[in-house]
Scaffold this active site. Structure first.
Site, PDB file in Angstrom:
ATOM      1  N   GLY A  96       0.793  -1.224   0.000  1.00  0.00           N
ATOM      2  CA  GLY A  96       0.000   0.000   0.000  1.00  0.00           C
ATOM      3  C   GLY A  96       0.819   1.265   0.000  1.00  0.00           C
ATOM      4  O   GLY A  96       0.299   2.334   0.360  1.00  0.00           O
ATOM      5  N   GLU A  97       2.089   1.204  -0.412  1.00  0.00           N
ATOM      6  CA  GLU A  97       2.912   2.417  -0.412  1.00  0.00           C
ATOM      7  C   GLU A  97       2.332   3.472  -1.358  1.00  0.00           C
ATOM      8  O   GLU A  97       2.389   4.679  -1.073  1.00  0.00           O
ATOM      9  CB  GLU A  97       4.352   2.107  -0.813  1.00  0.00           C
ATOM     10  CG  GLU A  97       5.254   3.341  -0.775  1.00  0.00           C
ATOM     11  CD  GLU A  97       6.706   3.047  -1.059  1.00  0.00           C
ATOM     12  OE1 GLU A  97       7.430   3.990  -1.429  1.00  0.00           O
ATOM     13  OE2 GLU A  97       7.127   1.874  -0.915  1.00  0.00           O
TER      14      GLU A  97
END
Length: 298
Positions: A96-97
């Site tokens: 989820g960066e």
């Protein structure tokens, strides 16, 4: 990251079962209150307490796409939680960066997260799976992720195939891309060169020059394969061999062995025998080949 490669090689119940096995079969519906490092679950955390994983497989983020996602987050909020693991006094992003970066642009102060205790191998597995399922990784990033799991955590190509739900030949073909020069790999990263074109240039005498020609002329994969074949020096043959064309069965066998080993294979066949040449570019690849030939488990 502090887990040692030796510790990461120990069998894990989740290995090969995919993303759901590593995330857990169910998640609590309500955020967990209290010490955020004491239990796993879904909760809101300050966006400043999250840090990126420097070893995550994805390296490139499209700026325009990030702006679009940030605008969506400003309007609707961050719907999907970011997956993290405890990391000292902060939390390291496992998956989820891209959402985290967009949330910063949207000026959010807190974001929803899922927290799990994971070792280095599990962290890389989840990052790979999440990005592959979203088709966010380019071929080189995906190949580098596989290579690291093989090199540092003792995974086999077969085990990786089960984890990411890909065929072993797909993984082998991607790993062979790492034999290309850096300049050609960068063309794959910026998508000016497709994976099929790059694969056709593996083993060519000057793949960087050929890659530039493929891009400049907009050649098809078939044209790239033909270009690579004609660029190769003619193999030495005995006078008794009349045909100048390579035996298609020998060529097919080379491709099959190359896919199995993840290395470049060359067969020189004559009437009374021949030679089998296997090329490697790193000591890790040589070690893997020696283990396979000696029958050791890898």
């Amino acid at each position: 990251m502090t887990d040692s490669p030796a510790a990461a090689r120990k069998p894990r119940p989740g290995l090969g079962r995919g993303l759901s096995a590593l995330l857990g079969d169910s998640l609590p519906e309500e955020p967990i209150k209290g010490n955020p490092t004491s239990a796993s679950g879904v909760r809101m955390l300050p966006i400043s307490s999250l840090v990126a994983d420097p070893n995550q497989p994805r390296r490139h983020f499209d700026e325009e796409a990030l702006d679009t996602l940030a605008e969506s987050i400003r309007t609707r909020g961050l719907i999907q939680p970011i997956f993290v693991r405890p990391h000292g006094q902060s939390f390291q992003i496992v998956a989820g960066e891209r959402r985290w970066r967009a949330a910063q642009r949207a000026r959010l102060h807190e974001v929803p997260v899922i927290v799990r205790e994971l070792n280095d191998a599990e962290t890389l597995e989840i990052a790979l799976i999440e990005n592959i399922q979203r088709q966010d990784l380019n071929a080189i990033e995906e190949a580098e992720g596989y290579a690291r799991l093989i090199r540092e955590f003792g995974h086999t190509q077969e085990a990786l195939g089960k984890i990411v739900h890909k065929s072993r030949s797909h993984i082998a073909n991607l790993l062979r891309l790492l034999d290309l020069p850096q300049a050609v790999r960068e063309m794959v990263v910026d998508r000016s060169l497709e994976m099929g074109h790059a694969r056709a240039l593996i083993g060519a005498p000057d793949p960087e020059k050929l890659a530039r020609e493929v891009v400049a002329k907009g050649l098809s994969v078939r044209d790239a394969e033909k270009l690579a074949r004609t660029a190769k020096p003619a193999p030495k043959r005995k006078a008794s061999v009349a045909s100048s064309e390579r035996d298609p069965d020998i060529a097919a066998l080379e491709r099959h062995l190359g896919d199995v080993l993840g290395l470049n294979v060359r067969i020189a066949h004559a009437e009374k025998g021949g030679t089998l040449q296997v090329s490697y570019s790193t000591l890790d690849q040589l070690d893997m080949l020696c283990q396979r030939l000696s029958g050791e488990r890898i």
